[in-house]
Write an enzyme that holds these catalytic residues in place. Structure first.
Site, PDB file in Angstrom:
ATOM      1  N   HIS A 258       0.831  -1.209   0.000  1.00 16.78           N
ATOM      2  CA  HIS A 258       0.000   0.000   0.000  1.00 16.78           C
ATOM      3  C   HIS A 258       0.867   1.262   0.000  1.00 16.78           C
ATOM      4  O   HIS A 258       0.688   2.157  -0.840  1.00 16.78           O
ATOM      5  CB  HIS A 258      -0.912  -0.027   1.229  1.00 16.78           C
ATOM      6  N   GLU A 259       1.800   1.332   0.936  1.00 17.42           N
ATOM      7  CA  GLU A 259       2.645   2.528   1.013  1.00 17.42           C
ATOM      8  C   GLU A 259       3.576   2.635  -0.199  1.00 17.42           C
ATOM      9  O   GLU A 259       3.943   3.742  -0.608  1.00 17.42           O
ATOM     10  CB  GLU A 259       3.437   2.526   2.318  1.00 17.42           C
ATOM     11  N   HIS A 262       1.780   4.642  -2.802  1.00 19.17           N
ATOM     12  CA  HIS A 262       1.930   6.079  -2.559  1.00 19.17           C
ATOM     13  C   HIS A 262       3.324   6.555  -2.982  1.00 19.17           C
ATOM     14  O   HIS A 262       3.479   7.580  -3.660  1.00 19.17           O
ATOM     15  CB  HIS A 262       1.754   6.373  -1.069  1.00 19.17           C
ATOM     16  N   GLU A 288      -4.518   7.849  -3.142  1.00 14.95           N
ATOM     17  CA  GLU A 288      -5.031   6.590  -2.618  1.00 14.95           C
ATOM     18  C   GLU A 288      -5.372   5.613  -3.740  1.00 14.95           C
ATOM     19  O   GLU A 288      -5.302   4.401  -3.555  1.00 14.95           O
ATOM     20  CB  GLU A 288      -6.263   6.856  -1.748  1.00 14.95           C
TER      21      GLU A 288
END
Length: 493
Positions: A258-259, A262, A288
């Site tokens: 997830h990170e 980003h 996101e």
């Protein structure tokens, strides 16, 4: 003749100082000794004072009046600087510094309260944060075109979007999400959770491998541990964090993916935009979309989980799951749970909808901080059918309100909506995507995202950049269709 270059040179230094402040925030959540909290709060307040003075400098208005943009990129820079200047001049310097000081302190107080499971340890500080954010929202309402106090705060994270528009999207999404959840939970199909102990060193080795598989450049970043995983920075210094629970490696692996989404967005913005207003993601909703498409549509897909299954076997040996198909089901197991960041894709947006409603009421004054825990627990029971068992599983689980991020939560669901649109277009344009993912090869997918979206940074407005990437205006349909198809297959619906 010099107004535009003078403005951009001044803005470059402002952007550089903002990156320094971001690095202080990163350090506070990863490396800073606990005893430094009060001094760090003073440091953050001092730096915010410097930044606020630059963002409200009288020369900005003069430069903006006289500057002629040399091209479309320059015109977009002027528009973004003008908007930021208008917002900054609404907020008194005293208020900006006090918010920075208090939210720096509040973060540590929240972390202590969460560790101790003591809501009362945090609520007095949260009340102060809410009061300051209400004051800021009111000032923004008076000085901008925001219709409501909440819209004024939302604009910081998702420009050109209103709470009314988000509420309408959520109203359309909720019935299909609830219906899908009910069909899954009533299917009679039992998907067993992962069981065992997975040592931290092995999890972190796999986490690094996941980040590398998705294209994260470790020569311009690093991976560390934090209470609440996050990504920080832009350009040549973009850092990610994760967390480890030895009984739940998915927490670490998927937080990392997830990170990484980003971080790759920031790393892949055109180098020419570095330290300009175009040199960062255009909104948190678009941001996101990158983290969620990396984590879910790609990272939790059947082909890619087959690859992860083999990596976990190589790292940990046998762990009770025998086939890639069984592993894929376990990764995507649907079950009501307390923690938003650990929620499956079916429940996740319901967590966001709850927080969206609660924080709107906090900002408007319809909900008092003293009544927040009861409101949270009542709403969670109504939405999820489970009573909150402890504050760390309820009100104290998220860091956002402690650091004043009111208006941030709905961007998570907007990101899911955008990711659904992007994934439909990606599958259309990369027909052999699944075969690539089965080999752990994300290059076609991440390359498509880089070219279609990430490189543009702040050049286009949020919905415009999604429409340019996909060929259609964003809507929630593709996301809901994806969820129906994916979980229908897993649960035999």
């Amino acid at each position: 003749m010099t107004a535009f270059p003078d403005l951009i040179a001044f803005q470059r230094d402002t952007e550089a100082l903002a990156q320094v402040m971001g690095r202080l925030g990163w350090d506070q959540e990863t490396m800073m000794p606990r005893g430094a909290a009060e001094q760090r709060a003073d440091e953050m307040a001092a730096l915010e004072g410097v930044l606020h003075a630059r963002r409200t400098d009288p020369r900005l208005a003069d430069w903006l009046d006289r500057a002629d943009a040399p091209d479309a990129e320059g015109a977009r820079m002027l528009a973004l600087i003008r908007r930021a200047h208008a917002r900054a001049t609404c907020i008194p310097a005293r208020l900006a510094a006090e918010i920075a000081r208090l939210t720096s302190l509040s973060q540590g107080i929240w972390a202590e309260a969460r560790a101790r499971d003591e809501v009362d340890h945090f609520l007095p500080t949260l009340r102060q944060v809410v009061m300051l954010k209400r004051e800021a929202a009111q000032a923004l309402c008076e000085g901008t075109e925001a219709a409501t106090a909440y819209d004024a705060l939302l604009e910081e994270y998702e420009p050109e979007t209103t709470a009314e528009e988000i509420a309408a999207i959520f109203d359309r999404m909720r019935p299909r999400l609830v219906a899908l959840r009910d069909r899954i939970l009533g299917s009679g199909r039992i998907v067993a959770p992962l069981k065992g102990e997975f040592p931290q060193d092995g999890q972190l080795r796999l986490a690094r491998k996941m980040a590398e598989a998705f294209g994260y450049d470790f020569t311009r970043g690093r991976l560390d541990l934090a209470v609440h995983p996050f990504s920080s920075g832009s350009g040549a210094d973009v850092r990610i964090t994760t967390r480890v629970v030895e009984a739940d490696p998915f927490n670490c692996l998927y937080s990392t993916i997830h990170e990484t989404g980003h971080a790759c967005y920031e790393q892949n913005i055109a180098p020419a935009f570095a330290l300009t207003v175009l040199g960062q993601g255009v909104s948190m909703g678009v941001h996101e979309s990158q983290s969620r498409i990396y984590e879910n549509q790609l990272g939790r897909s059947a082909p890619f989980t087959g690859w992860i299954f083999r990596q976990m076997q190589a790292e940990f040996g046998s762990f009770g799951i025998e086939t890639p198909e069984e592993f894929h089901a376990t990764v995507n197991r649907v079950q009501p749970g307390f923690i938003r960041t650990e929620a499956d894709e079916v429940h996740y947006n319901l967590h966001i909808m709850m927080r969206f409603d609660l924080e709107r009421d906090l900002v408007s004054g319809a909900l008092d901080v003293a009544d927040l825990e009861e409101a949270w627990n009542d709403r969670f029971l109504a939405d999820f059918g489970v009573a909150v068992d402890r504050p760390a599983h309820g009100l104290l689980q998220d860091v956002h309100w402690s650091v004043g991020l009111f208006g941030y939560f709905p961007t998570y669901s907007l990101g899911n909506v955008y990711a659904g649109c992007l994934m439909a277009a990606l599958r259309r344009d990369v027909p052999d995507l699944d075969a690539r993912l089965a080999r752990g090869d994300t290059a076609a997918a991440t390359g498509w995202l880089r070219e279609r979206l990430q490189q543009h940074g702040g050049l286009y407005a949020p919905r415009e950049v999604i429409a340019r990437a996909t060929g259609a205006a964003p809507d929630e349909g593709p996301l809901l269709d994806y969820l129906d198809a994916k979980f229908g297959a897993i649960y035999g619906l």
